[in-house]
Design a protein around this motif. Structure first.
Motif, short mmCIF file in Angstrom:
data_model
loop_
_atom_site.label_atom_id
_atom_site.label_comp_id
_atom_site.label_asym_id
_atom_site.label_seq_id
_atom_site.Cartn_x
_atom_site.Cartn_y
_atom_site.Cartn_z
N HIS A 1 0.83 -0.96 0.02
CA HIS A 1 0.13 -0.14 0.02
C HIS A 1 0.79 1.45 0.11
N LEU B 1 -5.26 -5.40 -4.42
CA LEU B 1 -4.90 -4.37 -3.36
C LEU B 1 -5.26 -4.88 -1.88
N GLU C 1 -5.51 2.19 2.84
CA GLU C 1 -3.99 2.52 3.26
C GLU C 1 -3.19 3.28 2.10
N PHE C 2 -3.69 3.04 0.75
CA PHE C 2 -3.13 3.43 -0.45
C PHE C 2 -3.64 5.01 -0.42
#
Length: 502
Positions: free
Chosen positions: A270, A299, A304-305
């Motif tokens: 992330h 993902l 959190e990306f």
């Protein structure tokens, strides 16, 4: 005298024709390289000079000018070393210049004359085939180039061997196509206890190539189920394997010319940047979404990306391509991926458990989930809540049905779609749109009425409406139904994201 050697420049998955023009003329000794070279190309002067010296020759004390034409096309990479060196040898009369005119040449040179690997050889081979020319490339990448089909490939281990080949003193054997990698077995869905709803959603996602978001507390098996997806997806066809290999060739990750039949599975951390995820950078390279072309992009910990990084996926998920704009060029990579995402419902992860939830619940959940934009969520076909796994669930015997059983149903549904979309650019239900989608997924009267009522109650966008039809079509395919009925629409609606409460 001017020698001409054909080579290529890479723009995404497009190989542009480039000609290395080498002139040796009287004048003050100099070695000039023109034609918009980048630093790696400009440094080829020293590598070429040393490689020619290593085979016992020396450059003449004259004015050497090398033009990489067309001059307005940027040249990047070290694969111009070998065409420049052969052009010099042709201008010096060491090699017959007319012989060189029949080949496209790519490869990096070492200081000792060895020909080292460089990215993009498969694209160069396809370009050479289209131009009705042969290909000279590094020996290590000969098996990769041989996949291009009807093209003469000369794999050169070093500059001296290549000279001997053209002089006829020794012949370089034509390379054979690389091996096809054996399928790699991943986790089996028999390892997943319970989670029947999530496993059903995973089956639908695999059958139709749909995007899936799993939300649930830590340790509920989201990552394990995502890893199991590779075991139920059908293998790549020969044409698809070539597409995937072209991306890997440009990225420099195609080892030994081996073609993979397993679908790509990419799971970036992330902390990945936008350039890492969608491509770009100083030297434009494919990102994770392109490296996962025709496969799975997983993902984990979706919120959190960085939000701009996630939003950069909107266009690729819609169009199946990534277009990277630069001042001097536009580069396009394929990005037809299946997005599988996983997330906790809130930062602490225990929103539904009053005993474990933090003191900020439920506001923490709203803040946490707000990191993901509505337009991105709207592009995800299947939303499923994954429940916590109890100790009692873990003590249960393994389920009777595993990945192999589900893979058979997925393969049958994919075969139905292949027959349905024969002659179209569409491969799976997830790609159908417009009139084609209306033709194959228009529900019966009862289903149409239910969908109309749900669209109003759930405030579905036009995109969401189409995605429900696509999922319903896949559910019908899994059931072996020629038409889309009310029951298929109802199940598809159950996987749509519910609108927030007023």
């Amino acid at each position: 005298m001017v020698a001409h050697v054909a080579t290529t420049a890479y723009l995404g998955l497009e190989a542009r024709a480039v000609e290395a023009q080498v002139q040796i003329a009287p004048g003050v000794p100099a070695f000039n390289l023109v034609g918009l070279p980048d630093k790696a190309v400009a440094e080829s002067r020293e590598r070429v000079r040393a490689a020619i010296s290593a085979i016992g020759l020396a450059l003449p004390p004259k004015r050497i000018t090398i033009n990489l034409s067309p001059a307005d096309l940027p040249k990047e990479g070290s694969h111009y070393d070998l065409p420049i060196a052969l052009g010099l040898l042709g201008a010096m009369g060491v090699i017959d210049a007319e012989t060189l005119a029949g080949y496209v040449v790519v490869g990096e040179l070492g200081l000792d004359g060895r020909v080292a690997s460089s990215p993009g050889v498969l694209l160069a081979a396809l370009n050479a085939s289209a131009r009705d020319l042969g290909l000279i490339c590094p020996a290590a990448q000969g098996p990769e180039a041989a996949w291009a089909g009807d093209v003469e490939v000369i794999g050169a281990p070093d500059l001296l061997s290549l000279l001997n080949h053209f002089k006829g003193t020794s012949q370089l054997a034509p390379p054979l196509p690389g091996e096809v990698e054996e399928p790699v077995a991943g986790p089996d869905l028999k390892q997943v206890k319970g989670q029947e709803t999530a496993k059903r959603a995973l089956e639908i996602a695999a059958a139709g190539g749909h995007n899936l978001l799993m939300s649930g507390p830590p340790g509920s098996g989201k990552s394990l189920m995502a890893a199991c997806l590779a075991g139920i997806l059908p293998e790549l066809t020969a044409a698809e394997a070539l597409e995937v290999s072209m991306v890997a060739s440009v990225a420099g990750t195609l080892e030994g010319g081996k073609l993979a039949r397993n679908r790509p599975y990419r799971a970036p951390h992330h902390s990945a940047s936008m350039a890492a995820l969608v491509g770009g950078g100083f030297k434009v390279r494919p990102g994770e979404v392109s490296l996962a072309h025709l496969g799975v992009l997983f993902l984990d910990e979706l919120p959190e990306f960085q939000r701009p990084v996630l939003d950069s996926l909107r266009q690729p998920l819609e169009t199946g391509t990534v277009s990277i704009a630069r001042a001097n060029a536009h580069v396009t990579f394929p990005a037809r991926v299946q997005l599988i995402a996983a997330m906790n419902p809130c930062r602490c992860g225990h929103l539904g458990d009053a005993a474990l939830a933090c003191s900020r619940a439920p506001k923490c959940a709203a803040d946490y989930q707000a990191k993901i934009s509505g337009p991105l969520l709207d592009r995800i076909d299947l939303h499923v809540d994954v429940q916590a796994v109890s100790a009692a669930d873990l003590s249960l015997p393994p389920p009777a049905e595993g990945s192999a059983d589900i893979a058979e149903r997925v393969a049958a549904a994919r075969a139905t779609q292949s027959e349905r979309y024969a002659g179209e650019t569409v491969r799976t239900n997830s790609e159908a749109d417009g009139e084609l989608l209306d033709a194959v997924a228009t529900p019966h009267d009862a289903g149409r009425k239910l969908l109309g009522q749900a669209a109003e109650a759930m405030r579905l966008t036009a995109r969401g409406y189409s995605r429900v039809l696509r999922v319903a079509r896949t559910i019908a395919d899994l059931a072996g139904s020629a038409g889309v009925g009310r029951v298929h629409i109802a199940e598809a609606l159950s996987y749509r994201r519910q609108p927030p409460r007023s």
